[in-house]
Design an enzyme around this catalytic site. Structure first.
Site, PDB file in Angstrom:
ATOM      1  NE  ARG A   1      23.213  49.253  51.483  1.00  0.00           N
ATOM      2  CZ  ARG A   1      23.781  48.895  50.130  1.00  0.00           C
ATOM      3  NH1 ARG A   1      24.928  49.113  49.770  1.00  0.00           N
ATOM      4  NH2 ARG A   1      22.690  48.699  49.188  1.00  0.00           N
TER       5      ARG A   1
ATOM      6  CG  HIS B   1      31.068  51.739  45.838  1.00  0.00           C
ATOM      7  ND1 HIS B   1      31.921  50.836  46.522  1.00  0.00           N
ATOM      8  CD2 HIS B   1      29.590  51.521  46.474  1.00  0.00           C
ATOM      9  CE1 HIS B   1      31.100  50.268  47.371  1.00  0.00           C
ATOM     10  NE2 HIS B   1      29.887  50.686  47.397  1.00  0.00           N
TER      11      HIS B   1
ATOM     12  CG  ASP C   1      26.018  52.198  49.034  1.00  0.00           C
ATOM     13  OD1 ASP C   1      27.013  51.604  48.460  1.00  0.00           O
ATOM     14  OD2 ASP C   1      25.926  52.128  50.067  1.00  0.00           O
TER      15      ASP C   1
ATOM     16  CG  HIS D   1      31.556  52.647  50.944  1.00  0.00           C
ATOM     17  ND1 HIS D   1      30.386  53.648  50.530  1.00  0.00           N
ATOM     18  CD2 HIS D   1      30.845  51.131  50.922  1.00  0.00           C
ATOM     19  CE1 HIS D   1      29.088  53.204  49.885  1.00  0.00           C
ATOM     20  NE2 HIS D   1      29.586  51.607  50.056  1.00  0.00           N
TER      21      HIS D   1
HETATM   22 FE   LIG Z   1      28.564  50.316  48.940  1.00  0.00          FE
END
Ligand SMILES: [Fe+2]
Length: 308
Positions: free
Chosen positions: A299, A134, A136, A284
């Protein structure tokens, strides 16, 4: 002895585009001028994507010149890796903020610093899974430009993350598929992937904030101009204007391109490592092969612009 490269053609190009043989692996656009890096060392990890950056301490202030050179590396390599930085959350946010406004994610944010999303399966902080290819937050009208991820705790084995170069994926699609998707649009929606983790009452406010959105199936990278395949298995629900079965078939084919090893890089984490990726150019996949062992990641995402 001289060797010549025979003009090898794939035996056949199957409809899913996953053929054997030579692939076009362009790391940068054709009109790009390669220049040496002055401020750090770049260690390439794969043909078109992924480089380790050596010789930097990301906790130190970032000069305009260094920011510019790192941005060039990001455009050229799409995913950058920095070993054992051990940044504080504040330093991680500060580094990311050199690329723009930081994104908050009400679906995932917990705790005080809303810009920092902590992934810790053992603590149950974020209920979602990331072992699906996917990009983000493509369910947003303006999906994230990029993200800075740091591993706080690393399992003894496993827990790698993989990235795929979606410009390379586009370049290698059969011509008839490219012709079909240039100019096409697709619907992105967090709901099908996320609903199973929430009660209807929890979902209601999110549904208002994040209604389904449409993006081009092939986006132009705003800084490099490259055509980049921009549908993903987490959030893209259908291709606009196609009957459902046809849309499903085409989406499956397109989402599968991220699985091609020639477009990928895989990072084996040590605690304190930082990855910085271009969410406009890549997808990723967080490999979930560490069972109940602990893996803690944090993140920070950088807000992006509207894909075109
Ligand atoms: Fe992600």
């Amino acid at each position: 002895m001289t060797t010549s490269t025979p003009a090898l053609r794939p035996f056949r190009i199957p409809a899913d585009g996953l053929y054997e043989g030579r692939r076009t692996l362009r790391r940068t656009p054709d009109d790009w001028h390669d220049r040496p890096y002055e401020l750090f060392e770049v260690i390439p990890l794969a043909a078109t994507i992924g480089a380790e950056i050596r010789g930097l301490d990301l906790s130190r202030p970032l000069s305009a010149a260094l920011r510019a050179e790192l941005n060039r590396a990001l455009l050229e390599w799409k995913a950058l890796f920095f070993r054992e930085q051990h940044l504080t959350s504040a330093a991680q946010r500060q580094f990311a903020a050199h690329w723009g406004e930081l994104e908050t994610n009400p679906l995932l944010a917990r705790g005080d610093a809303k810009e920092v999303v902590r992934f810790d399966k053992a603590a149950g902080a974020v209920p979602t899974f990331e072992n699906v290819w996917h990009a983000d937050v493509t369910f947003r009208a303006r999906p994230a430009m990029g993200a800075v991820l740091q591993l706080r705790e690393v399992p003894e084995a496993g827990g790698d993350t993989m990235w795929a170069d979606m410009a390379a994926a586009y370049d290698n699609l059969p011509a008839e598929i490219r012709a079909r998707i240039d100019g096409a649009r697709a619907v992105h929606d967090y709901l099908p992937g996320f609903a199973r983790f929430c009660t209807p009452a929890q979902l209601a406010p999110f549904q208002e904030e994040f209604p389904p959105v449409e993006h081009p199936v092939v986006r132009r990278h705003p800084e490099t101009g490259r055509r980049t395949l921009f549908v993903n298995a987490s959030f893209t629900t259908r291709i606009t204007g196609l009957p459902e079965a046809e849309s499903d078939r085409l989406l499956r084919l397109l989402c599968q391109q991220a699985h091609v090893p020639e477009y990928q890089v895989r990072w084996h984490w040590r605690a304190g490592d930082v990855a910085f990726w271009d969410n406009r150019a890549t997808q990723h996949y967080a490999v979930f092969d560490y069972g109940n062992r602990r893996r803690v990641a944090e993140r920070v995402a950088i807000a992006g612009d509207r894909p075109y």
